[in-house]
Scaffold this active site. Structure first.
Site, PDB file in Angstrom:
ATOM      1  N   CYS A   1     103.792  -0.190 -42.106  1.00 17.23           N
ATOM      2  CA  CYS A   1     104.076  -0.228 -43.551  1.00 17.23           C
ATOM      3  C   CYS A   1     105.573  -0.072 -43.853  1.00 17.23           C
ATOM      4  CB  CYS A   1     103.269   0.854 -44.259  1.00 17.23           C
ATOM      5  SG  CYS A   1     101.554   0.844 -43.759  1.00 17.23           S
TER       6      CYS A   1
ATOM      7  N   HIS B   1     105.912   1.811 -51.011  1.00 17.62           N
ATOM      8  CA  HIS B   1     104.736   1.258 -50.321  1.00 17.62           C
ATOM      9  C   HIS B   1     103.469   1.672 -51.082  1.00 17.62           C
ATOM     10  CE1 HIS B   1     101.771   0.181 -47.493  1.00 17.62           C
ATOM     11  NE2 HIS B   1     101.488   1.418 -47.134  1.00 17.62           N
TER      12      HIS B   1
ATOM     13  N   ASN C   1      96.440  -2.095 -50.223  1.00 23.03           N
ATOM     14  CA  ASN C   1      97.546  -1.738 -49.331  1.00 23.03           C
ATOM     15  C   ASN C   1      97.826  -2.925 -48.399  1.00 23.03           C
ATOM     16  OD1 ASN C   1      99.044  -0.777 -47.159  1.00 23.03           O
ATOM     17  ND2 ASN C   1      97.927   1.141 -46.985  1.00 23.03           N
TER      18      ASN C   1
HETATM   19  N1  ACO Z   1      82.893   4.612 -50.275  1.00 25.02           N
HETATM   20  C1  ACO Z   1      82.099   5.670 -50.457  1.00 25.02           C
HETATM   21  N2  ACO Z   1      82.220   6.781 -49.731  1.00 25.02           N
HETATM   22  C2  ACO Z   1      83.167   6.818 -48.784  1.00 25.02           C
HETATM   23  C3  ACO Z   1      84.031   5.729 -48.546  1.00 25.02           C
HETATM   24  C4  ACO Z   1      83.851   4.589 -49.331  1.00 25.02           C
HETATM   25  N3  ACO Z   1      84.624   3.498 -49.196  1.00 25.02           N
HETATM   26  N4  ACO Z   1      84.857   6.064 -47.554  1.00 25.02           N
HETATM   27  C5  ACO Z   1      84.562   7.308 -47.178  1.00 25.02           C
HETATM   28  N5  ACO Z   1      83.532   7.769 -47.917  1.00 25.02           N
HETATM   29  C6  ACO Z   1      82.875   9.063 -47.861  1.00 25.02           C
HETATM   30  C7  ACO Z   1      82.964   9.657 -46.464  1.00 25.02           C
HETATM   31  O1  ACO Z   1      81.886   9.193 -45.672  1.00 25.02           O
HETATM   32  C8  ACO Z   1      82.835  11.124 -46.765  1.00 25.02           C
HETATM   33  O2  ACO Z   1      81.486  11.439 -47.002  1.00 25.02           O
HETATM   34  P1  ACO Z   1      80.867  12.829 -46.460  1.00 25.02           P
HETATM   35  O3  ACO Z   1      81.658  13.895 -47.156  1.00 25.02           O
HETATM   36  O4  ACO Z   1      79.454  12.715 -46.872  1.00 25.02           O
HETATM   37  O5  ACO Z   1      81.116  12.786 -44.995  1.00 25.02           O
HETATM   38  C9  ACO Z   1      83.586  11.271 -48.091  1.00 25.02           C
HETATM   39  O6  ACO Z   1      83.591   9.973 -48.689  1.00 25.02           O
HETATM   40  C10 ACO Z   1      85.003  11.766 -47.932  1.00 25.02           C
HETATM   41  O7  ACO Z   1      85.628  10.988 -46.927  1.00 25.02           O
HETATM   42  P2  ACO Z   1      87.112  11.246 -46.503  1.00 25.02           P
HETATM   43  O8  ACO Z   1      87.527  10.257 -45.458  1.00 25.02           O
HETATM   44  O9  ACO Z   1      87.292  12.704 -46.197  1.00 25.02           O
HETATM   45  O10 ACO Z   1      87.829  10.848 -47.848  1.00 25.02           O
HETATM   46  P3  ACO Z   1      89.173  11.405 -48.438  1.00 25.02           P
HETATM   47  O11 ACO Z   1      88.865  12.248 -49.597  1.00 25.02           O
HETATM   48  O12 ACO Z   1      90.077  11.906 -47.372  1.00 25.02           O
HETATM   49  O13 ACO Z   1      89.796  10.061 -48.976  1.00 25.02           O
HETATM   50  C11 ACO Z   1      91.487   8.446 -48.401  1.00 25.02           C
HETATM   51  C12 ACO Z   1      90.090   8.989 -48.077  1.00 25.02           C
HETATM   52  C13 ACO Z   1      91.473   7.862 -49.790  1.00 25.02           C
HETATM   53  C14 ACO Z   1      91.849   7.355 -47.406  1.00 25.02           C
HETATM   54  C15 ACO Z   1      92.475   9.616 -48.289  1.00 25.02           C
HETATM   55  O14 ACO Z   1      92.359  10.258 -47.072  1.00 25.02           O
HETATM   56  C16 ACO Z   1      93.880   9.203 -48.497  1.00 25.02           C
HETATM   57  O15 ACO Z   1      94.311   9.032 -49.596  1.00 25.02           O
HETATM   58  N6  ACO Z   1      94.680   9.074 -47.421  1.00 25.02           N
HETATM   59  C17 ACO Z   1      96.040   8.637 -47.519  1.00 25.02           C
HETATM   60  C18 ACO Z   1      96.307   7.679 -46.483  1.00 25.02           C
HETATM   61  C19 ACO Z   1      96.166   6.271 -46.941  1.00 25.02           C
HETATM   62  O16 ACO Z   1      96.035   5.895 -48.074  1.00 25.02           O
HETATM   63  N7  ACO Z   1      96.238   5.445 -45.950  1.00 25.02           N
HETATM   64  C20 ACO Z   1      96.284   4.052 -46.168  1.00 25.02           C
HETATM   65  C21 ACO Z   1      96.847   3.395 -44.982  1.00 25.02           C
HETATM   66  S1  ACO Z   1      98.200   4.225 -44.323  1.00 25.02           S
HETATM   67  C22 ACO Z   1      99.521   3.845 -45.145  1.00 25.02           C
HETATM   68  O17 ACO Z   1      99.609   2.781 -45.661  1.00 25.02           O
HETATM   69  C23 ACO Z   1     100.583   4.840 -45.212  1.00 25.02           C
END
Ligand code: ACO
Length: 324
Positions: A115, A251, A281
């Protein structure tokens, strides 16, 4: 006064695939919902390739940027493409762009910094220009991430989109004012994807990692601490305050990351243009596509100060403060 050469962006362009996929479309093929995706990320839809390729979109974005800049392909002496999803390992996407544009006088190569790819590309071009090694360059960030995400993993595949953005850069006495960049390879496996199995029959190898895997929370923590610090460094180098910056073109990973950076810098969110709602993204493509959107809308005036920052896989980060 010192007359050090730097680089000015004189044209931008972008290209997105025709096919638009909404969160509702995704909810028909996997267990997810518009509510989950949009509330956690800010993403509502994304463009995903059908026939388009990384090189094809890069060539189109490059043509549009050259046209805006009034620069011919033959004038380019350097083409750098930031991508982790080139159509081939070799030839590089940049060499395909050279051929597609007819930029016969350019040296061309890719940079894989995920990225941060476009920013690392811009910084590399700036270093070439400052060293007198080139005068007119094309920098591109382009991805077809839909080909490398795991469509069985709803926690990652909903986040990404495809597309390409480009900027024509020319040697000038004003333009790139300050740069920061860094890497933390020890944390690389927080965001990893796609290695190859060794097909040498004499060697036993482990099964290769096929698709993108991410520890979202670790990547989130990395982004919200590293990006404001990197932005502060370029502000300090240039002797400017956060409020002196017209736009923060960051980004587009996640709306919450952008909101956290804005809060840390004490800058209102209207200084942070957004494309992730309609693009998702696009890794190296995010920053140049957003820059082009802002530029095409006529939001930039000569003399405006803009900060661009990329961050992600590697882990890597890079920030440029530019004067438009
Ligand atoms: N739809 C529905 N439910 C989902 C989905 C989905 N697409 N994806 C995950 N879940 C569920 C999981 O199974 C989990 O369920 P559980 O609690 O029953 O096990 C729950 O949602 C929480 O999952 P997490 O992975 O812990 O979700 P989190 O709250 O961490 O959010 C996210 C995920 C949005 C990716 C977050 O971690 C984030 O913002 N990360 C930042 C990194 C990022 O955006 N990376 C992008 C690429 S890297 C970059 O470009 C820098």
């Amino acid at each position: 006064m010192e007359n050090r050469l730097t680089s000015r962006i004189i044209g931008t362009g972008s290209c997105l695939p025709e096919n638009v996929v909404t969160n509702d479309d995704l909810s028909k093929i996997m267990d997810t919902s518009d509510e989950w995706i949009s509330s956690r990320t800010g993403i509502r839809k994304r463009h995903l390739v059908k026939e388009e390729t990384t090189a094809g979109m890069s060539i189109e974005a490059g043509k549009r940027a050259l046209q805006q800049a009034g620069v011919s392909p033959e004038e380019l002496d350097l083409i750098v493409v930031g991508t982790l999803t080139g159509d081939y390992i070799t030839p590089s996407t940049a060499c395909e762009v050279q051929a597609g544009l007819g930029a016969i006088n350019a040296t061309a190569f890719d940079i894989n910094a995920a990225c941060s790819g476009f920013i690392f590309g811009l910084q590399t071009v700036n270093a070439y220009i400052s060293a007198g090694m080139c005068k007119t360059a094309l920098v591109i960030g382009a991805e077809t991430l839909s080909k490398i995400v795991d469509w069985n993993d709803r926690s990652t595949c909903v986040l990404f989109g495809d597309g390409a953005g480009a900027a024509v850069v020319k040697a000038d006495t004003m333009g790139v004012l300050a740069c920061d960049h860094g890497s933390d390879g020890a944390k690389g496996m927080y965001l990893a994807g796609l290695n190859r199995t060794n097909n040498n029959p004499l060697i036993q190898t482990d099964k290769a990692l096929q698709y993108v895997q991410m520890d979202g929370q670790e990547v989130y923590k990395f982004a919200v601490s590293t990006v404001p610090a990197s932005i502060q460094k370029v502000l300090d180098q240039a002797g400017l305050a956060p409020e002196d910056i017209k736009y923060y073109v960051l980004h587009q990973a996640n709306l919450r990351i952008l909101q956290s950076v804005a809060k840390r810098l004490k800058v209102p969110m209207d200084r942070f243009p957004i494309s992730l709602d309609h693009c998702g993204n696009i890794s190296a493509g995010s920053v140049p596509i957003l820059l082009d959107e802002v530029n095409q809308k006529g939001m930039l005036q000569k003399g405006d100060k803009i900060i661009m920052s990329g961050f992600g896989g590697g882990l890597t980060w890079g920030t440029c403060l530019i004067e438009w």
